[in-house]
Design an enzyme around this catalytic site. Structure first.
Site, PDB file in Angstrom:
ATOM      1  N   HIS A 233       0.840  -1.152   0.092  1.00 34.33           N
ATOM      2  CA  HIS A 233      -0.194   0.135   0.075  1.00 34.33           C
ATOM      3  C   HIS A 233       1.034   1.360   0.001  1.00 34.33           C
ATOM      4  O   HIS A 233       2.083   1.307   0.404  1.00 34.33           O
ATOM      5  CB  HIS A 233      -1.102  -0.018   1.278  1.00 34.33           C
ATOM      6  CG  HIS A 233      -0.286   0.025   2.598  1.00 34.33           C
ATOM      7  ND1 HIS A 233       0.103  -1.093   3.340  1.00 34.33           N
ATOM      8  CD2 HIS A 233      -0.060   0.890   3.433  1.00 34.33           C
ATOM      9  CE1 HIS A 233       0.459  -0.711   4.410  1.00 34.33           C
ATOM     10  NE2 HIS A 233       0.471   0.526   4.453  1.00 34.33           N
TER      11      HIS A 233
ATOM     12  N   GLU B 144      -3.496   3.959   2.128  1.00 39.68           N
ATOM     13  CA  GLU B 144      -3.922   4.216   3.650  1.00 39.68           C
ATOM     14  C   GLU B 144      -3.800   5.639   3.610  1.00 39.68           C
ATOM     15  O   GLU B 144      -2.960   6.582   3.176  1.00 39.68           O
ATOM     16  CB  GLU B 144      -2.705   3.641   4.389  1.00 39.68           C
ATOM     17  CG  GLU B 144      -2.810   4.016   5.847  1.00 39.68           C
ATOM     18  CD  GLU B 144      -1.522   3.386   6.642  1.00 39.68           C
ATOM     19  OE1 GLU B 144      -0.480   2.701   6.106  1.00 39.68           O
ATOM     20  OE2 GLU B 144      -1.835   3.527   7.851  1.00 39.68           O
TER      21      GLU B 144
END
Ligand SMILES: CC[C@H](C(=O)O)C(=O)SCCNC(=O)CCNC(=O)[C@H](O)C(C)(C)COP(=O)(O)OP(=O)(O)OC[C@H]1O[C@@H](n2cnc3c(N)ncnc32)[C@H](O)[C@@H]1OP(=O)(O)O
Ligand SMILES: [Co+2]
Length: 134
Positions: free
Chosen positions: A79, A130
Site C-alpha cells: 500500500h 492508507e
C-alpha cells in the site's frame, strides 16, 4: 485533500531478512520490528530522507495481509500512505465520492500513533491506499 507521501509499504515473507537487506545491502536506517496486533502485522520502518518504507509481515491468524502474501509469496508493494489534515473530513468526502472505506470506517491508531484509514484497492487502480492524519 491528500498531502505528503508518508510511506510505501512492502509485504515481505521474512521480516528479519528484509530488514537486513535494507540495512546491509541498501545501507538504510532501519527500525526494530514493531508488533501491531490491532492491525495484524509486525512492521519495520526504513527511514529515507523524503519518506519511509514500511516492511510488513503478518501477525496472528487474522492478518489482513495473509492473502496478499499467499498470492505473492516473495512479497510485493502492499500500500501507499498519504497524509491528510483531517481524517474525518477526508472520510466524509471519499464516501460522498463513492469510495469504499475499509473496516468499520472508523479510524484506527496506526504505527505512528496517528489515526489511519484504508481505501479499497479496486477504487484506486489496484492500489490499496492508507490515509494517516498528520
Ligand atoms: C500498523 C498499521 C500500519 C500503518 O502504516 O500504520 C499499516 O499499514 S497496517 C497494514 C495492514 N492492514 C491493512 O492492509 C488493512 C486494509 N486491508 C484490508 O482490509 C485487506 O487487505 C483488503 C480488503 C484490502 C484485501 O483483503 P484480502 O486480500 O483478504 O481480500 P481479497 O483477497 O478478497 O482481495 C480483494 C481484491 O483486492 C486485491 N487486493 C488485496 N490486497 C491488495 C493490495 N494490497 N493491493 C492491491 N490489490 C489488493 C485482491 O487481489 C483482490 O483482487 P481480485 O482481482 O478480486 O483478485
Ligand atoms: Co501503512
Amino acid at each position: 485533500m491528500i498531502g505528503r507521501l508518508n510511506h510505501v509499504a512492502i509485504a515481505v515473507p521474512d521480516l528479519e531478512a528484509a530488514a537486513a537487506s535494507y540495512r546491509d545491502t541498501l545501507g538504510a536506517v532501519v527500525s526494530e520490528p514493531l508488533a501491531q496486533p490491532d492491525h495484524g502485522v509486525t512492521v519495520v520502518f526504513v527511514e529515507l530522507p523524503n519518506t519511509k518504507i514500511e516492511l510488513l509481515h503478518p501477525l496472528g491468524e487474522e492478518s489482513p495481509i495473509a492473502n496478499f502474501l499467499q498470492k505473492s509469496p516473495s512479497g510485493g508493494i502492499h500500500h501507499i500512505c498519504y497524509e491528510v489534515d483531517d481524517i474525518h473530513a477526508a472520510r466524509e468526502h471519499l464516501t460522498e465520492q463513492g469510495a469504499r472505506v475499509l473496516g468499520d470506517g472508523e479510524p484506527k491508531i496506526g504505527a505512528h500513533g496517528k489515526p489511519v484509514l484504508f481505501l479499497h484497492p479496486k477504487d484506486f487502480f489496484g492500489t490499496l491506499i492508507e490515509l494517516e492524519r498528520v
